[in-house]
Design a protein around this motif. Structure first.
Motif, mmCIF file in Angstrom:
data_model
loop_
_atom_site.group_PDB
_atom_site.id
_atom_site.type_symbol
_atom_site.label_atom_id
_atom_site.label_comp_id
_atom_site.label_asym_id
_atom_site.label_seq_id
_atom_site.Cartn_x
_atom_site.Cartn_y
_atom_site.Cartn_z
ATOM 1 N N GLU A 97 38.261 41.848 87.065
ATOM 2 C CA GLU A 97 37.318 40.733 86.941
ATOM 3 C C GLU A 97 35.886 41.228 86.796
ATOM 4 O O GLU A 97 35.127 40.715 85.973
ATOM 5 N N LYS A 98 35.513 42.218 87.577
ATOM 6 C CA LYS A 98 34.155 42.760 87.487
ATOM 7 C C LYS A 98 33.954 43.525 86.180
ATOM 8 O O LYS A 98 32.877 43.486 85.596
ATOM 9 N N LEU A 99 35.012 44.181 85.716
ATOM 10 C CA LEU A 99 34.946 44.881 84.431
ATOM 11 C C LEU A 99 34.734 43.886 83.294
ATOM 12 O O LEU A 99 33.841 44.066 82.452
ATOM 13 N N VAL A 100 35.516 42.823 83.269
ATOM 14 C CA VAL A 100 35.385 41.793 82.236
ATOM 15 C C VAL A 100 33.997 41.164 82.295
ATOM 16 O O VAL A 100 33.328 41.002 81.267
ATOM 17 N N ALA A 101 33.544 40.828 83.491
ATOM 18 C CA ALA A 101 32.224 40.203 83.646
ATOM 19 C C ALA A 101 31.121 41.123 83.140
ATOM 20 O O ALA A 101 30.170 40.672 82.481
ATOM 21 N N CYS A 102 31.249 42.409 83.394
ATOM 22 C CA CYS A 102 30.234 43.363 82.956
ATOM 23 C C CYS A 102 30.247 43.524 81.437
ATOM 24 O O CYS A 102 29.189 43.529 80.802
ATOM 25 N N ILE A 103 31.419 43.638 80.854
ATOM 26 C CA ILE A 103 31.511 43.753 79.396
ATOM 27 C C ILE A 103 30.895 42.524 78.732
ATOM 28 O O ILE A 103 30.087 42.645 77.800
ATOM 29 N N GLU A 104 31.261 41.341 79.207
ATOM 30 C CA GLU A 104 30.723 40.109 78.625
ATOM 31 C C GLU A 104 29.209 40.027 78.802
ATOM 32 O O GLU A 104 28.483 39.655 77.875
ATOM 33 N N ALA A 105 28.709 40.404 79.978
ATOM 34 C CA ALA A 105 27.264 40.367 80.234
ATOM 35 C C ALA A 105 26.529 41.364 79.346
ATOM 36 O O ALA A 105 25.432 41.065 78.852
ATOM 37 N N CYS A 106 27.130 42.519 79.119
ATOM 38 C CA CYS A 106 26.503 43.535 78.256
ATOM 39 C C CYS A 106 26.346 43.020 76.825
ATOM 40 O O CYS A 106 25.264 43.143 76.235
ATOM 41 N N PHE A 107 27.397 42.444 76.271
ATOM 42 C CA PHE A 107 27.312 41.964 74.894
ATOM 43 C C PHE A 107 26.392 40.752 74.775
ATOM 44 O O PHE A 107 25.645 40.635 73.806
ATOM 45 N N GLU A 108 26.403 39.875 75.778
ATOM 46 C CA GLU A 108 25.487 38.731 75.773
ATOM 47 C C GLU A 108 24.042 39.229 75.844
ATOM 48 O O GLU A 108 23.176 38.753 75.103
ATOM 49 N N CYS A 109 23.787 40.185 76.706
ATOM 50 C CA CYS A 109 22.427 40.703 76.867
ATOM 51 C C CYS A 109 21.967 41.419 75.596
ATOM 52 O O CYS A 109 20.811 41.266 75.172
ATOM 53 N N ALA A 110 22.851 42.172 74.968
ATOM 54 C CA ALA A 110 22.491 42.868 73.727
ATOM 55 C C ALA A 110 22.060 41.873 72.658
ATOM 56 O O ALA A 110 21.037 42.066 71.985
ATOM 57 N N GLN A 111 22.811 40.789 72.518
ATOM 58 C CA GLN A 111 22.463 39.775 71.519
ATOM 59 C C GLN A 111 21.156 39.088 71.876
ATOM 60 O O GLN A 111 20.287 38.885 71.027
ATOM 61 N N THR A 112 20.988 38.741 73.139
ATOM 62 C CA THR A 112 19.783 38.041 73.584
ATOM 63 C C THR A 112 18.554 38.913 73.408
ATOM 64 O O THR A 112 17.506 38.441 72.925
ATOM 65 N N CYS A 113 18.649 40.184 73.770
ATOM 66 C CA CYS A 113 17.511 41.095 73.617
ATOM 67 C C CYS A 113 17.151 41.303 72.148
ATOM 68 O O CYS A 113 15.969 41.365 71.794
ATOM 69 N N THR A 114 18.150 41.399 71.286
ATOM 70 C CA THR A 114 17.896 41.535 69.854
ATOM 71 C C THR A 114 17.166 40.301 69.321
ATOM 72 O O THR A 114 16.185 40.414 68.583
ATOM 73 N N ALA A 115 17.641 39.119 69.724
ATOM 74 C CA ALA A 115 17.011 37.877 69.288
ATOM 75 C C ALA A 115 15.606 37.735 69.857
ATOM 76 O O ALA A 115 14.694 37.238 69.173
ATOM 77 N N CYS A 116 15.401 38.179 71.090
ATOM 78 C CA CYS A 116 14.073 38.096 71.705
ATOM 79 C C CYS A 116 13.093 39.013 70.972
ATOM 80 O O CYS A 116 11.955 38.622 70.701
ATOM 81 N N ALA A 117 13.527 40.218 70.641
ATOM 82 C CA ALA A 117 12.659 41.138 69.886
ATOM 83 C C ALA A 117 12.265 40.517 68.556
ATOM 84 O O ALA A 117 11.095 40.573 68.148
ATOM 85 N N ASP A 118 13.223 39.897 67.897
ATOM 86 C CA ASP A 118 12.938 39.253 66.619
ATOM 87 C C ASP A 118 11.965 38.091 66.801
ATOM 88 O O ASP A 118 11.039 37.916 66.004
#
Length: 135
Positions: free
Chosen positions: A21-42
């Motif tokens: 559960e913690k592994l899944v939550a971390c993977i999902e949070a990582c990909f969500e954060c990557a997308q959000t940070c990319t969009a924020c930079a833009d």
């Protein structure tokens, strides 16, 4: 259930005691954060005061890259190396803290920075929770 969870649950071998559960939550949070940070930079690049957001843009892009890489590494389990996994998750938590702090400093002026800071905090917390189970 998410696709991440589905894939982890179909892994044919034992995950070596990693909390699924913690592994899944971390993977999902990582990909969500990557997308959000990319969009924020833009979004920062579209602001009139772009020169004042240089550090934010840089921090966003660094965090996005680290989060994406961490999500990918955590998705692979064959030949698992706990030392590498621990190091990359620690690096991800550090990148998320730095980006979250930087975006929070602009959150009052830019809604995209507020949203990004929140995503970074969630990812940092997910990394810390997974780290606690890795020993």
């Amino acid at each position: 259930m998410s696709t991440v969870s589905d894939m982890i649950n179909t892994y044919p071998q034992d995950l070596g005691g990693v909390d699924r559960e913690k592994l899944v939550a971390c993977i999902e949070a990582c990909f969500e954060c990557a997308q959000t940070c990319t969009a924020c930079a833009d979004a920062c690049l579209s602001e009139d005061m772009v020169a004042e957001l240089t550090k934010c843009i840089r921090t966003n892009l660094d965090c996005a890259d680290v989060c994406e890489t961490t999500g990918k590494v955590l998705s692979r389990h064959t030949g698992y190396d706990a030392n590498v996994t621990r190091a990359i998750v620690q690096a991800c938590a550090a990148a998320c803290k730095a980006c979250g702090d930087e975006c929070a400093s602009h959150a009052g002026m830019h809604e995209h920075c507020r949203i990004c800071a929140e995503a970074c905090r969630r990812c940092e917390a997910a990394c810390d929770e997974l780290l606690a189970t890795l020993g």
